[in-house]
Design an enzyme around this catalytic site. Structure first.
Site, PDB file in Angstrom:
ATOM      1  N   CYS A   1      -6.321   8.505  -3.641  1.00 39.65           N
ATOM      2  CA  CYS A   1      -6.061   7.217  -2.986  1.00 39.65           C
ATOM      3  C   CYS A   1      -6.003   7.287  -1.469  1.00 39.65           C
ATOM      4  CB  CYS A   1      -4.760   6.624  -3.525  1.00 39.65           C
ATOM      5  SG  CYS A   1      -4.767   6.293  -5.301  1.00 39.65           S
TER       6      CYS A   1
ATOM      7  N   HIS B   1      -2.606   4.182   2.367  1.00 38.93           N
ATOM      8  CA  HIS B   1      -2.009   4.788   1.174  1.00 38.93           C
ATOM      9  C   HIS B   1      -0.676   4.171   0.792  1.00 38.93           C
ATOM     10  CE1 HIS B   1       0.284   7.954  -1.102  1.00 38.93           C
ATOM     11  NE2 HIS B   1      -0.776   7.749  -1.853  1.00 38.93           N
TER      12      HIS B   1
END
Length: 490
Positions: free
Chosen positions: A76, A135
């Protein structure tokens, strides 16, 4: 001319210049950028006849569906770093989820913008973030079990960060949240990796994020400036939790398991992993690993849960698109739906991302331009780093600094335009090159084999490494692969 008339003339010229500037600014297209966590291209518009994703499918039909979009890093935070900066990873640290915190969060504002969002802000855009764009779950830096901080992950990009924490109280609690207000952390991972919640859409946080976006669009329209609205939905990231009505869209027994559920031939296990992220949900009925596949029944249950999450998020996206049309903003707004990476749903005996196989690197990517122009699919290969320069070109905004990405705006106008047609992926001590026919991967490790070759014309599921059988292909492609090694593995 006397002083009074001169002053009046100057004021008039200033007013004209300001009016022209304002008109030019208001002509810039707005952008709604929807980031969907862990969204592989398992959608109706990508040919999945089981998944129910009508709103995203409609957007794809009206816009541009990129059939071959590949992220640069299948995790991610690092994938989003490549998106935001237009840069491929340059060090091993760039493969970690905390790379944005380490490289941007403590950095003073400089000549080069920290992200493409920052660049838009400098060019007159009102920038608003909801949810997970970088993130962080809400844009602020703090640990999974910590209280919310006021330190922004991207200190210079956002005019405004907003989030509805609901019953979960923090962004990370909401990210890993269950319908009763508990979360993976509070329950010490003694949880299942899925939940069929007896709740409405706002019983999970993505429903609250959609409400925020719908409400914010009214204010952004009233503001009059061009805007960038980033909306980061959490699902279908683990845990696969969604309201029961989305589970009820599917007959579990009709959901097929992976067509390639076994470890590929002629590969070392280090090219894959033992599904640790999934197994971290400790009340799961079975543990996935490379020694023994999970049962077909459990594989169907997990796929059912993942598909239900897709349908849940699809509905939230539909609410935003409906509001966009209702406010008559669709005529001057670019809409983007982007999956931050793919996900192995039992493919190659793996559950999760974190590989440089097709299933982890290929993700959903759709753009709709104002006025439904340039609709249709694009089969050329594009990378996540290409999104940055492409959006700037589509907004007629110049950039003086260099990045790794290149604008695919020319492909939108004419897919036969000159284009490199390659993508690079990085993880597990390896670099993977995707061409229109092959995937070539080189691992910088001791365990052999270190070279893998997959022929997508004859083996699109990547079941067999054929590098030894085709040294000529490896020899031809290896120099292209090495162009993507900027000192990352030496």
């Amino acid at each position: 001319m006397n002083i009074k008339n001169t002053f009046a003339t100057i004021l008039f010229l200033v007013w004209i210049a300001a009016s022209v500037s304002c008109t030019k600014q208001n002509d810039k297209p707005n952008i709604i950028f929807i980031a969907v966590d862990d969204l592989r291209p398992d959608l109706g518009c990508y040919g999945n006849t089981i998944v129910q994703s009508p709103n995203i499918d409609r957007l794809a039909a009206e816009g541009i569906l990129f059939r071959n979009h590949f992220v640069n890093v299948p995790t991610c935070g690092a994938s989003r770093q490549s998106l935001l900066t237009g840069m491929r990873p340059a060090t091993r640290a760039h493969l970690g989820n905390n790379i944005t915190e380490h490289t941007l969060s403590n950095k003073a504002e400089g000549t080069v913008p920290e992200t493409f969002i920052h660049h838009l802000k400098r060019n007159g855009y009102r920038t608003v973030g909801i949810g997970k764009i970088s993130h962080s779950a809400d844009g602020y830096i703090y640990g999974y079990t910590d209280s919310i901080s006021q330190k922004r992950e991207l200190p210079h990009s956002w005019d405004e960060l907003i989030f509805n924490y609901g019953k979960w109280e923090t962004g990370w609690n909401a990210f890993f949240g269950y319908a009763d207000g508990e979360n993976r952390q509070s329950l010490n991972r003694q949880v299942k990796p899925y939940e069929k919640g007896a709740v409405s859409d706002t019983g999970y946080v993505d429903g609250l994020s959609a409400q925020l976006a719908v409400s914010k669009l009214k204010k952004l329209k009233a503001n009059g400036k061009p805007f960038f609205l980033g909306v980061g939905f959490f699902k279908p990231h683990l845990p696969f939790n969604s309201p029961e009505k989305y589970w009820d869209l599917y007959d579990k027994e009709s959901i097929p398991i992976s067509p390639n559920p076994l470890v590929p031939q002629n590969v070392h296990p280090n090219s894959l992993h033992n599904s640790g992220e999934l197994n971290g949900y400790q009340l799961g009925e079975e543990k996935a690993n490379l020694t023994q596949p999970v049962s077909d029944e459990y594989a169907q249950k997990l796929r059912h849960a993942y598909y239900a999450c897709i349908s849940y998020v699809d509905h939230q996206i539909g609410l935003i698109l409906k509001q966009l049309s209702k406010l008559d903003l669709d005529k001057n707004t670019i809409v983007v739906v982007w999956g931050d990476h793919g996900w192995h749903l039992g493919d190659q005996q793996v559950w999760g991302k974190h590989t440089v196989f097709e299933n982890a690197l290929k993700s959903a990517f759709i753009i709709k331009l104002p006025g439904n122009r340039n609709s249709g699919p694009i089969s050329s290969i594009v990378e996540t780093v290409d999104i940055y320069p492409s959006l700037l070109e589509l907004c007629n905004i110049d950039m003086s600094h260099e990045i790794d990405g290149k604008s695919f705006a020319r492909l939108i106008q004419n897919e036969n335009s000159q284009w490199d047609n390659v993508a690079y992926g990085y993880f597990r001590e390896g670099i993977s090159l995707r061409t229109d026919r092959y995937r070539l991967t080189r691992y910088y490790r001791e365990e052999k084999p270190v070279v893998e070759l997959y022929d997508h014309q004859n083996d699109p599921l990547e079941t067999t490494n054929i590098a030894l059988e085709h040294p000529d292909v490896v020899e031809k492609l290896m120099p292209v692969l090495e162009k993507g090694n900027t000192g990352l593995f030496e």
